[in-house]
Design an enzyme around this catalytic site. Structure first.
Site, PDB file in Angstrom:
ATOM      1  NE  ARG A 195     -40.751 -36.349 -77.807  1.00 44.41           N
ATOM      2  CZ  ARG A 195     -41.799 -37.477 -76.058  1.00 44.41           C
ATOM      3  NH1 ARG A 195     -41.350 -37.203 -75.271  1.00 44.41           N
ATOM      4  NH2 ARG A 195     -42.597 -37.705 -76.436  1.00 44.41           N
ATOM      5  CE  LYS A 243     -37.275 -37.874 -71.799  1.00 44.14           C
ATOM      6  NZ  LYS A 243     -36.571 -37.959 -73.324  1.00 44.14           N
TER       7      LYS A 243
HETATM    8  N1  PMM Z   1     -38.985 -38.869 -75.091  1.00 41.63           N
HETATM    9  C1  PMM Z   1     -39.776 -39.134 -74.711  1.00 41.63           C
HETATM   10  C2  PMM Z   1     -41.000 -39.538 -75.164  1.00 41.63           C
HETATM   11  N2  PMM Z   1     -40.684 -39.857 -77.180  1.00 41.63           N
HETATM   12  N3  PMM Z   1     -38.834 -39.051 -78.676  1.00 41.63           N
HETATM   13  C3  PMM Z   1     -37.571 -38.189 -78.518  1.00 41.63           C
HETATM   14  N4  PMM Z   1     -37.224 -37.307 -80.348  1.00 41.63           N
HETATM   15  N5  PMM Z   1     -37.067 -37.895 -77.937  1.00 41.63           N
HETATM   16  C4  PMM Z   1     -36.951 -37.604 -76.708  1.00 41.63           C
HETATM   17  O1  PMM Z   1     -36.318 -37.521 -75.622  1.00 41.63           O
HETATM   18  C5  PMM Z   1     -38.568 -38.942 -76.285  1.00 41.63           C
HETATM   19  C6  PMM Z   1     -39.175 -38.934 -77.207  1.00 41.63           C
HETATM   20  C7  PMM Z   1     -40.120 -39.845 -73.583  1.00 41.63           C
HETATM   21  O2  PMM Z   1     -40.984 -38.807 -72.371  1.00 41.63           O
HETATM   22  P1  PMM Z   1     -42.710 -38.760 -72.846  1.00 41.63           P
HETATM   23  O3  PMM Z   1     -43.078 -40.058 -72.213  1.00 41.63           O
HETATM   24  O4  PMM Z   1     -42.672 -37.651 -71.897  1.00 41.63           O
HETATM   25  O5  PMM Z   1     -42.990 -38.714 -73.875  1.00 41.63           O
END
Ligand code: PMM
Length: 284
Positions: free
Chosen positions: A265, A230
């Site tokens: 995650r 992030k």
């Molecule tokens: N961050 C993203 C997408 N889904 N789900 C959870 N539970 N926690 C998160 O911090 C989260 C998520 C965004 O990141 P990406 O675009 O790399 O998937």
């Protein structure tokens, strides 16, 4: 450390019967691996838009040791617009079907009850809702299908969330919102709840750091943390592209794991599994 548990009203891969339900139990932090079936996710957008590469990537993450494979079809990066539920379903459904057929534990990353319904019909075992039940039908969809849900905290929507987010006390406000969401989900009949403070979802770097420093959160449900690649990792390290941020990500996730979170995650699952194995050998 006390074990973490996810409970469903349907069989879960790697789980055991638990009364009239089914539970997966583990100790320490496990990894939720990310498969974004999107053209525009900030971290890996476009790499897994085709079904074949997306399925192959999910299989690889599981082989690398992910406990859960998280499949998403809508980018939630700052400024992103919704793609529409039909497109989102078309993206995630075949990938979920294939990964479930392989016997993997699969979550669907969606904010929309309609997408969750289709994903659960395709076999998804967990709903990962970064909006924390903003769709008024989401809790009922999870309850009637007996599906556990991850309740994330988000301020605003992806389109607006990073436009000057402010809190009086970010830790207290996020914790209270997660408690309220968990209570609402359980009251609706959802079999089990995980909570996620939502790093980067309507938060500045300082807000994200305050939430990480505040772990463990004063909340009884298993906690999920998603720092992977992030922007705040980039701001802290100078790593400009998301793919350069895996070492910084791992540092944040190891601290979170040491403070008792249930799931981290991550995109780079293999490094996480290796680092978490060493952590597990070093802490009780
Ligand atoms: N961050 C993203 C997408 N889904 N789900 C959870 N539970 N926690 C998160 O911090 C989260 C998520 C965004 O990141 P990406 O675009 O790399 O998937």
């Amino acid at each position: 450390m006390a074990p973490h548990r996810i409970t469903a009203a349907r069989p879960l891969p790697g789980g055991e019967p638990d009364g009239d339900r089914w539970s997966v139990t583990w100790t320490g932090a496990a990894v939720m691996g990310v498969v974004n079936v999107t053209p525009d996710s900030f971290s890996d957008g476009g790499r897994f838009l085709e079904i074949g590469p997306a399925v192959a990537h999910g299989r690889q993450l599981a082989a690398d040791g992910a406990l859960v494979v998280d499949v998403g079809g809508e980018s939630t990066r700052p400024g992103a617009q919704p793609v529409g539920v039909t497109t989102e379903i078309d993206r995630v459904r075949p990938v979920i079907t294939a990964l479930v057929a392989d016997g993997l534990l699969v979550s669907v990353d969606t904010r929309w009850a309609e997408v969750a319904t289709a994903a659960i019909a395709a076999g998804a075992h967990i709903v990962n809702d970064v909006s924390g039940l903003a769709d008024p039908d989401m809790a009922a969809v999870c309850a009637t299908s007996g599906t556990p849900v991850v309740i994330g905290h988000m301020r605003g929507t992806p389109a607006t969330m990073q436009l000057d987010p402010t809190y009086d006390d970010v830790v207290a406000e996020v914790t209270a919102a997660l408690r309220e969401g968990a209570t609402r989900a359980l009251a609706a009949g959802v079999p089990s709840v995980l909570v996620d403070p939502g790093l980067g979802f309507g938060k500045t770097t300082e807000h994200n750091l305050a939430l990480l420093r505040a772990l463990p959160l004063a909340i009884e449900h298993p906690v999920v943390i998603g720092a992977s690649r992030k922007g705040f990792i980039g701001r802290l390290t100078g790593a400009t592209t998301p793919a350069e941020r895996d070492a910084g990500t791992l540092a944040a996730h190891l601290v979170a794991a040491e403070r008792g979170v249930a799931l981290v995650r991550a995109h780079d699952v293999a490094s996480h599994v290796q680092a978490l194995a060493v952590l597990a050998a070093l802490v009780d």
